[in-house]
Design a protein around this motif. Structure first.
Motif, PDB file in Angstrom:
ATOM      1  N   LEU A   4       0.740  -1.117   0.099  1.00 32.55           N
ATOM      2  CA  LEU A   4      -0.081   0.231   0.005  1.00 32.55           C
ATOM      3  C   LEU A   4       0.886   1.191  -0.218  1.00 32.55           C
ATOM      4  N   ARG A   5       1.898   1.360   0.818  1.00 31.73           N
ATOM      5  CA  ARG A   5       2.732   2.328   0.830  1.00 31.73           C
ATOM      6  C   ARG A   5       3.560   2.690  -0.418  1.00 31.73           C
ATOM      7  N   LEU A   6       3.888   1.540  -1.151  1.00 30.65           N
ATOM      8  CA  LEU A   6       4.494   1.585  -2.232  1.00 30.65           C
ATOM      9  C   LEU A   6       3.499   2.150  -3.428  1.00 30.65           C
ATOM     10  N   SER A   7       2.366   1.811  -3.683  1.00 30.01           N
ATOM     11  CA  SER A   7       1.321   2.365  -4.313  1.00 30.01           C
ATOM     12  C   SER A   7       1.220   3.582  -4.343  1.00 30.01           C
ATOM     13  N   ASP A  63      -4.042   2.215  -7.130  1.00 26.46           N
ATOM     14  CA  ASP A  63      -4.778   0.970  -6.924  1.00 26.46           C
ATOM     15  C   ASP A  63      -5.461   0.694  -5.610  1.00 26.46           C
ATOM     16  N   VAL A  64      -6.747   0.373  -5.753  1.00 26.49           N
ATOM     17  CA  VAL A  64      -7.674   0.798  -4.339  1.00 26.49           C
ATOM     18  C   VAL A  64      -8.273  -0.722  -4.497  1.00 26.49           C
ATOM     19  N   TYR A  65      -8.367  -1.570  -3.303  1.00 20.93           N
ATOM     20  CA  TYR A  65      -8.947  -2.863  -3.224  1.00 20.93           C
ATOM     21  C   TYR A  65     -10.428  -2.638  -2.775  1.00 20.93           C
ATOM     22  N   ARG A  66     -11.404  -2.949  -3.907  1.00 19.04           N
ATOM     23  CA  ARG A  66     -12.743  -2.596  -3.564  1.00 19.04           C
ATOM     24  C   ARG A  66     -13.383  -3.991  -3.700  1.00 19.04           C
ATOM     25  N   PRO A  67     -13.491  -4.746  -2.553  1.00 14.09           N
ATOM     26  CA  PRO A  67     -14.202  -6.008  -2.630  1.00 14.09           C
ATOM     27  C   PRO A  67     -15.357  -6.409  -3.230  1.00 14.09           C
ATOM     28  N   ALA A  68     -16.232  -5.292  -2.881  1.00  8.09           N
ATOM     29  CA  ALA A  68     -17.494  -5.290  -3.427  1.00  8.09           C
ATOM     30  C   ALA A  68     -17.927  -4.791  -4.811  1.00  8.09           C
ATOM     31  N   TYR A  69     -16.742  -4.321  -5.586  1.00 11.70           N
ATOM     32  CA  TYR A  69     -17.105  -4.091  -6.863  1.00 11.70           C
ATOM     33  C   TYR A  69     -17.226  -4.940  -7.815  1.00 11.70           C
ATOM     34  N   ARG A  70     -18.505  -4.892  -8.704  1.00 12.50           N
ATOM     35  CA  ARG A  70     -18.748  -5.955  -9.844  1.00 12.50           C
ATOM     36  C   ARG A  70     -19.005  -4.989 -11.010  1.00 12.50           C
ATOM     37  N   PRO A  71     -18.437  -5.421 -12.034  1.00  6.94           N
ATOM     38  CA  PRO A  71     -18.955  -4.456 -13.220  1.00  6.94           C
ATOM     39  C   PRO A  71     -20.082  -4.860 -13.660  1.00  6.94           C
ATOM     40  N   ASP A 119      10.937   1.246 -13.041  1.00 10.08           N
ATOM     41  CA  ASP A 119      10.459   0.900 -14.487  1.00 10.08           C
ATOM     42  C   ASP A 119       8.880   0.989 -14.351  1.00 10.08           C
ATOM     43  N   LEU A 120       8.527   0.104 -13.590  1.00  7.53           N
ATOM     44  CA  LEU A 120       6.983  -0.242 -13.294  1.00  7.53           C
ATOM     45  C   LEU A 120       6.194   1.299 -13.184  1.00  7.53           C
ATOM     46  N   ALA A 121       6.810   2.184 -12.520  1.00  6.45           N
ATOM     47  CA  ALA A 121       6.212   3.452 -12.252  1.00  6.45           C
ATOM     48  C   ALA A 121       6.245   4.219 -13.502  1.00  6.45           C
ATOM     49  N   ARG A 122       7.288   4.071 -14.254  1.00 13.40           N
ATOM     50  CA  ARG A 122       7.381   4.740 -15.601  1.00 13.40           C
ATOM     51  C   ARG A 122       6.063   4.513 -16.356  1.00 13.40           C
ATOM     52  N   THR A 123       5.514   3.127 -16.269  1.00 12.54           N
ATOM     53  CA  THR A 123       4.640   3.012 -17.032  1.00 12.54           C
ATOM     54  C   THR A 123       3.184   3.176 -16.679  1.00 12.54           C
ATOM     55  N   ARG A 124       3.105   3.888 -15.651  1.00 12.49           N
ATOM     56  CA  ARG A 124       1.808   4.326 -14.839  1.00 12.49           C
ATOM     57  C   ARG A 124       1.447   5.710 -15.536  1.00 12.49           C
ATOM     58  N   SER A 125       0.010   5.834 -15.647  1.00 10.46           N
ATOM     59  CA  SER A 125      -0.529   6.973 -16.318  1.00 10.46           C
ATOM     60  C   SER A 125      -0.029   8.237 -15.548  1.00 10.46           C
ATOM     61  N   TYR A 126       0.104   8.336 -14.130  1.00  5.20           N
ATOM     62  CA  TYR A 126       0.592   9.266 -13.500  1.00  5.20           C
ATOM     63  C   TYR A 126       1.945   9.907 -13.646  1.00  5.20           C
ATOM     64  N   TRP A 127       2.623   8.892 -14.060  1.00  3.11           N
ATOM     65  CA  TRP A 127       4.180   9.163 -14.578  1.00  3.11           C
ATOM     66  C   TRP A 127       4.188   9.957 -15.921  1.00  3.11           C
ATOM     67  N   LEU A 182      10.968   6.301  -4.433  1.00  7.54           N
ATOM     68  CA  LEU A 182      11.016   4.894  -4.582  1.00  7.54           C
ATOM     69  C   LEU A 182      12.403   4.289  -4.171  1.00  7.54           C
ATOM     70  N   TYR A 183      13.421   4.893  -4.404  1.00  7.71           N
ATOM     71  CA  TYR A 183      15.000   4.557  -4.308  1.00  7.71           C
ATOM     72  C   TYR A 183      15.097   4.606  -2.521  1.00  7.71           C
ATOM     73  N   ASP A 184      14.533   5.726  -2.020  1.00  8.07           N
ATOM     74  CA  ASP A 184      14.735   5.751  -0.647  1.00  8.07           C
ATOM     75  C   ASP A 184      13.812   4.875   0.114  1.00  8.07           C
ATOM     76  N   TYR A 185      12.702   4.678  -0.396  1.00  6.55           N
ATOM     77  CA  TYR A 185      11.802   3.843   0.252  1.00  6.55           C
ATOM     78  C   TYR A 185      12.714   2.300   0.512  1.00  6.55           C
ATOM     79  N   PHE A 186      13.078   1.864  -0.554  1.00  4.27           N
ATOM     80  CA  PHE A 186      13.614   0.582  -0.743  1.00  4.27           C
ATOM     81  C   PHE A 186      15.041   0.524  -0.003  1.00  4.27           C
TER      82      PHE A 186
END
Length: 239
Positions: free
Chosen positions: A143-146, A153-161, A187-195, A210-214
């Protein structure tokens, strides 16, 4: 986000097509197997197919796949037959597909218009398979990484399309992990729409955080197993 801006961001991944293929996770067999059918020789429209992360898996199962996406650069990496088109206007003939698959793209669509188009191209009683890979944010460090990545990324267990004209017939949550290095996570972060929509200052800040976190908060040596969830939904056309 306004629909036009949302659509534009959804078409920007082809600029990083090879990187996207290298770092985005694939889809677990258990999620694909949720579909109650034999994939061999099935006529499949992989909608929002992009670089072909799912298309490759379907081709390996013997399906006849047509990949539809508005991003020509992304489709250049897709091994399936391809067609420039959108979820709302595929350019495909009526009643041509046994299955429509949508992997990691449903949130980019105009749901009302996309549902009508998918219903049109599906054969009577055809199925729609929606797959969503997301970081397993139920785990504190993920969650912190996200949040550092602004992954959204948000976990919504009740979601149904629930697109009009379709009945949800099955769904599953499949847990899996993928090995990755810290450089791979950047690199994964670089493929996200925010980036992709950020300026260079913001990108540099995200990379540094990210580098500081890890190195400080969650030290890693070599590879780590990054936890994911695959949310899978099988819907049947009511027509």
């Amino acid at each position: 986000m306004r629909p036009r801006a949302q659509s534009a961001h959804g078409r920007s991944f082809g600029n990083l097509a090879q990187l996207y293929d290298d770092v985005r996770p694939s889809y677990p067999d258990a999620a694909i197997n949720l579909m109650p059918m034999n994939w061999k020789d099935a006529q499949v429209c992989d909608l929002g197919a992009g670089t072909g992360v799912l298309s490759r898996l379907l081709l390996d199962r013997g399906s006849q796949v047509i990949a539809v996406d508005p991003d020509e650069a992304a489709l250049a990496n897709n091994p399936a037959r391809s067609l420039i088109g959108s979820a709302e206007d595929t350019g495909l003939p009526t009643d041509c597909a046994d299955v429509v698959t949508v992997a990691q793209a449903w949130h980019w669509f105009d749901e009302t218009r996309a549902a009508a188009e998918i219903a049109r191209i599906l054969k009577p009683g055809g199925h729609l398979l929606i797959l969503i890979n997301q970081l397993d944010v139920r785990i504190a460090w993920v969650l912190r990484l996200s949040r550092i990545m602004h992954a959204g990324d948000v976990y919504r267990p009740a979601y149904r399309p629930g697109p009009a004209g379709f009945d949800l017939v099955d769904h599953a949550l499949v847990e899996f992990t993928t090995p990755v290095t810290v450089d791979g996570i950047v690199d994964l972060a670089r493929t996200r729409s925010y980036w992709l929509r950020s300026n260079e200052v913001t990108r540099a800040r995200v990379e540094s955080n990210l580098y500081d976190y890890f190195s400080l908060d969650h030290p890693v040596s070599g590879e780590l197993d990054l936890p994911y969830l695959c949310l899978a939904y099988v819907l049947r056309s009511a027509a």
